[in-house]
Motif scaffolding. Structure first.
Motif, PDB file in Angstrom:
ATOM      1  N   ASN A 132       0.817  -1.247  -0.153  1.00  0.00           N
ATOM      2  CA  ASN A 132      -0.079  -0.014  -0.062  1.00  0.00           C
ATOM      3  C   ASN A 132       0.683   1.326   0.163  1.00  0.00           C
ATOM      4  OD1 ASN A 132      -2.917   1.143   0.323  1.00  0.00           O
ATOM      5  ND2 ASN A 132      -1.737   1.926   2.143  1.00  0.00           N
ATOM      6  N   HIS A 133       1.815   1.173   0.427  1.00  0.00           N
ATOM      7  CA  HIS A 133       2.872   2.423   0.746  1.00  0.00           C
ATOM      8  C   HIS A 133       4.285   2.294   1.085  1.00  0.00           C
ATOM      9  CE1 HIS A 133       1.090   1.297   4.793  1.00  0.00           C
ATOM     10  NE2 HIS A 133       2.639   0.987   4.918  1.00  0.00           N
ATOM     11  N   GLY A 174      -0.138   7.485   3.267  1.00  0.00           N
ATOM     12  CA  GLY A 174      -0.896   6.167   3.337  1.00  0.00           C
ATOM     13  C   GLY A 174      -1.953   6.078   4.170  1.00  0.00           C
ATOM     14  N   GLN A 187       1.425   7.047  -0.083  1.00  0.00           N
ATOM     15  CA  GLN A 187       0.359   6.368  -0.541  1.00  0.00           C
ATOM     16  C   GLN A 187       0.851   6.187  -2.208  1.00  0.00           C
ATOM     17  OE1 GLN A 187      -2.441   4.768   0.706  1.00  0.00           O
ATOM     18  NE2 GLN A 187      -2.275   3.682  -1.143  1.00  0.00           N
TER      19      GLN A 187
END
Length: 492
Positions: A132-133, A174, A187
């Motif tokens: 995700n990040h 994120g 993010q």
């Protein structure tokens, strides 16, 4: 190396903390390349099928600096480590600067040496992947800003806790849609085609260094979830989902490579359908912690094809310590339950010793805690029992139980069995703090007309019973609060 068992056991180790403690123990610097052989042997003695070295990737200095300005984080650090100093904050393992083993831990050479040491003992290696990040100082932030969810000056002015400026760009931090943004990470944009290609390349590199990945917050990358979280900022939703795009190319090169999802929000089945080999069973954990035994049993009525791809646990680095969450008796009953269910089983370093302090993942040191030697002995015995092939590769089945009109304490009993060839095991657990009685219907062909010995592998007690009775009216059991039977059943 042997092939993966169908139902395997994973042992999670906080790599940085583990190596620091080994360094103190041996009075010299120990990294992954120089772990003494007796320590690898000690790990192997428990019969683990895989070790998850949590947090091997390069930590972020930028992330450390951000964390040191976060009042809530600092309070959490001091809660866990009252004598906390700035040097104890080594950075979050989920704020990845690069997918290269951190030099403090021994770098890529040390990681390769550790993998070889584990493989020599038939133990596989699992590492983290954070889809995700990434950290603010990850190379992509400068080289590929298009891989990220972007913002502008107005966003940074209006929501400084949710946006981050670096290298002339403004990025969204994120986030999980139900919580505030994580201030130390940027993010990634799961819809961006170039990112997906870069992720496949990254995962291909990781797959050369281990045997599986635990994917952090895997559900955040699902098309529908990502669109709901980021809306127009993410651009047009792709036809194909993120995981159906990135998993197959890795599996094509390594069919035995395991993808394990940290997942919540009842999205386990969806991620299984998108290619994950295993998904966290957080719902079982929650029911064992908060709900009644019947709720646990109802959870275990799910389709077996779903259950066999779940990861069972009573603690990990994200959850409170089991010894602090469950009473002593309940904790042992829960341990017997998760370790004798189908699917993968996740154990956490410190769980056997009864540690109670949940350590923030940023910290490279943890407090000294007393060792519960009785609990150590309990886990040692239990792990030796479930190392048998029937629990790794056998057939699992939930057992029916019944009571009497004036005694329905049977609803506090959990029971299931395992069979592989001539090996037969029956597990009976009173998952309640009151005594309980029940009759357990044992669903095995061939019981009728024979006498059987039930040898309790946790207590050394044994009982001789009629197979016809076990099959027709059920095996009578009476168990005190949180007590368990783990029977090996053999014909007389």
């Amino acid at each position: 190396m042997k092939s993966w068992p169908k139902h395997f056991v994973i042992y999670e180790i906080n790599t940085w903390v583990w190596l620091c403690e080994l360094s103190r123990k041996y009075r010299r610097a120990v990294n992954l390349a120089t772990v003494p052989e007796e320590e690898w042997d000690a790990l192997a003695s428990h019969g683990f099928d895989a070790v998850w070295f949590m947090g091997v990737w390069e930590r972020s200095p930028a992330g450390v600096a951000i964390a040191m300005k976060n009042k809530c984080l600092l309070e959490d650090f001091k809660r866990a480590l009252p004598d906390f100093t700035a040097e104890d904050n080594v950075g979050s393992p989920y704020c990845v600067r690069r997918y290269v083993a951190d030099k403090f831990l021994g770098g890529p050479e040390g990681l390769a040496a550790a993998r070889q040491a584990l493989a020599k003992r038939d133990i596989r290696l699992i590492l983290d992947f954070v889809p995700n990040h990434v950290a603010p100082d990850h190379p992509w932030a400068l080289e590929h800003p298009e891989y990220f969810i972007r913002g502008d000056k107005k966003d940074l002015e209006n929501e400084p806790a949710s946006f981050f400026g670096t290298g002339g760009n403004i990025f969204a931090c994120g986030r999980d849609p139900y919580f505030p943004a994580w201030p130390d990470v940027l993010q990634l944009n799961a819809f961006q085609p170039g990112l997906r290609e870069a992720v496949i390349e990254t995962l291909s590199g990781i797959a050369q260094q281990c045997d599986g990945v635990r994917c952090d917050m895997a559900m955040l990358l699902l098309n529908n979830i990502f669109e709901r979280t980021w809306g127009a900022r993410a651009g047009e939703k792709p036809v194909n989902d993120y995981w159906t795009t990135v998993i197959p190319p890795i599996k094509a090169g390594r069919s035995d490579f395991k993808f394990i999802a940290e997942v919540y929000w009842d999205l386990e089945w969806e991620l299984q359908q998108q290619g994950f080999d295993f998904c966290y069973d957080k719902k079982l954990y929650d029911r064992m912690e908060h709900a009644d035994p019947e709720s646990v049993r109802q959870h275990l009525l799910a389709d077996l094809s779903y259950q066999e791809k779940m990861v069972r646990f009573i603690e990990n680095h994200d959850e409170p310590r089991a010894a602090a969450t469950f009473s002593a008796g309940k904790g042992r009953a829960a341990a017997v339950a998760i370790l004798t269910l189908m699917g993968a089983k996740l154990l956490h370093e410190g769980q056997f010793e009864g540690r109670k302090v949940r350590l923030p993942v940023f910290l490279g040191r943890r407090p000294v805690e007393p060792v519960d030697q009785d609990l150590v002995g309990f886990y040692d015995r239990l792990l030796k029992v479930i190392h048998r092939d029937a629990f790794r590769n056998g057939t699992w089945r939930l057992c029916e139980r019944s009571g009497w009109p004036d005694n329905q304490s049977c609803q506090n009993i959990l029971a299931w069995c395992w069979v592989k060839g001539d090996e037969r095991y029956l597990v009976v657990i009173n998952f309640r703090q009151e005594a309980a009685q029940a009759r357990i219907l044992v669903p095995w062909d061939g019981l009728r007309g024979k006498a059987w010995r039930l040898s309790d592998l946790l207590s050394d007690e044994s009982y001789d019973r009629s197979g016809s009775e076990m099959l027709d009216t059920g095996l009578y059991v009476e168990l005190g609060p949180w007590k368990c039977h783990l029977f090996q059943v053999s014909a007389l």
